[in-house]
Design a protein around this motif. Structure first.
Motif, PDB file in Angstrom:
ATOM      1  N   ILE A  90      39.597  44.878  75.470  1.00 46.66           N
ATOM      2  CA  ILE A  90      40.536  44.696  77.005  1.00 46.66           C
ATOM      3  C   ILE A  90      40.836  43.375  77.205  1.00 46.66           C
TER       4      ILE A  90
ATOM      5  N   ALA B 163      42.088  41.430  75.073  1.00 44.62           N
ATOM      6  CA  ALA B 163      43.629  41.560  75.111  1.00 44.62           C
ATOM      7  C   ALA B 163      44.472  40.839  76.346  1.00 44.62           C
ATOM      8  N   MET B 164      43.275  40.673  77.769  1.00 43.95           N
ATOM      9  CA  MET B 164      44.332  40.069  78.803  1.00 43.95           C
ATOM     10  C   MET B 164      44.971  39.347  78.448  1.00 43.95           C
TER      11      MET B 164
ATOM     12  N   LYS C 138      44.633  49.811  79.305  1.00 44.72           N
ATOM     13  CA  LYS C 138      46.116  48.371  79.147  1.00 44.72           C
ATOM     14  C   LYS C 138      47.572  48.730  79.435  1.00 44.72           C
ATOM     15  N   LYS C 139      47.778  50.310  79.978  1.00 47.95           N
ATOM     16  CA  LYS C 139      48.964  49.714  80.232  1.00 47.95           C
ATOM     17  C   LYS C 139      48.813  49.482  81.899  1.00 47.95           C
TER      18      LYS C 139
ATOM     19  N   ALA D  78      41.261  53.283  76.682  1.00 47.91           N
ATOM     20  CA  ALA D  78      41.915  51.567  76.535  1.00 47.91           C
ATOM     21  C   ALA D  78      43.212  51.511  76.346  1.00 47.91           C
TER      22      ALA D  78
ATOM     23  N   ILE E 173      49.467  45.237  79.597  1.00 42.47           N
ATOM     24  CA  ILE E 173      49.379  44.368  77.825  1.00 42.47           C
ATOM     25  C   ILE E 173      49.674  45.656  76.963  1.00 42.47           C
ATOM     26  N   THR E 174      50.598  44.946  75.740  1.00 36.51           N
ATOM     27  CA  THR E 174      50.879  45.408  75.624  1.00 36.51           C
ATOM     28  C   THR E 174      50.605  45.089  73.562  1.00 36.51           C
ATOM     29  N   ASP E 175      49.889  46.128  72.959  1.00 35.02           N
ATOM     30  CA  ASP E 175      49.929  45.564  71.568  1.00 35.02           C
ATOM     31  C   ASP E 175      50.967  45.170  71.336  1.00 35.02           C
TER      32      ASP E 175
END
Length: 178
Positions: free
Chosen positions: A33, A36-37, A164-165, A160, A169-171
């Motif tokens: 996480i 990914a930020m 992320k939402k 996760a 965070i969008t993959d």
């Protein structure tokens, strides 16, 4: 009367046992996480420029040392013994400053990284706490620490995607195969 008490006790025991099994447990890889930020990417950029600045200063010291060493070696035979001693001490002092700078720079860069990372970790933790509370999870295990000796992945919900939402965070979509 005794039958009623026994029946009530049996019902209470069954309800408490079923509520124990109804508890939800989650899992998350906090490290994933944090990486990914977007704040982490900003932190890395800041750290790269900070480290570059320190490296430039170190390079400056290295050039100064190299120039003085070359001058010393070039003029070694022309220097008197007293001047040679003074020049050697200057070189040793400069080398000591360089080594000290390297140590301090390493400590400073670690300190700077910790300062920049602390709010990112806090933000991720807050998002995890918020998602876990909203989802009614009794416990959420962090799989990135490796401290769990065993867990049945099927019984733990991966939170996760919700975290992320929460963090926005969008993959990134996987690149199309050519």
């Amino acid at each position: 009367m005794k039958k009623a008490i026994k029946l009530t006790l049996a019902v209470v025991l069954m309800l408490s046992a079923s509520s124990l099994f109804a508890q939800k447990f989650g899992r998350i890889n906090t490290q994933e996480i944090i990486v990914a930020m977007p704040e982490t990417k900003e932190m890395q950029t800041t750290m790269e420029s900070y480290i570059k600045e320190l490296q430039d200063q170190l390079e400056s010291l290295n050039v100064e040392f190299s120039n003085k060493l070359q001058e010393f070696q070039k003029n070694f035979n022309t220097y008197s013994e007293a001047i040679r001693d003074v020049k050697q001490k200057e070189l040793q002092a400069l080398q000591g400053r360089r080594e000290e700078f390297e140590q301090v720079a390493q400590q400073d860069s670690q300190k700077k990284q910790n300062e920049l990372l602390a709010p990112i970790i806090e933000k991720a933790k807050n998002a995890i706490d918020k998602v876990a509370a909203a989802g009614g999870y009794m416990a959420v295990f962090d799989t990135s620490t490796g401290s769990l000796a065993y867990y049945d992945e099927a019984t733990l919900t991966d939170i996760a995607p919700e975290v992320k939402k929460e963090l926005g965070i969008t993959d990134a979509p996987a690149p199309a195969a050519k």
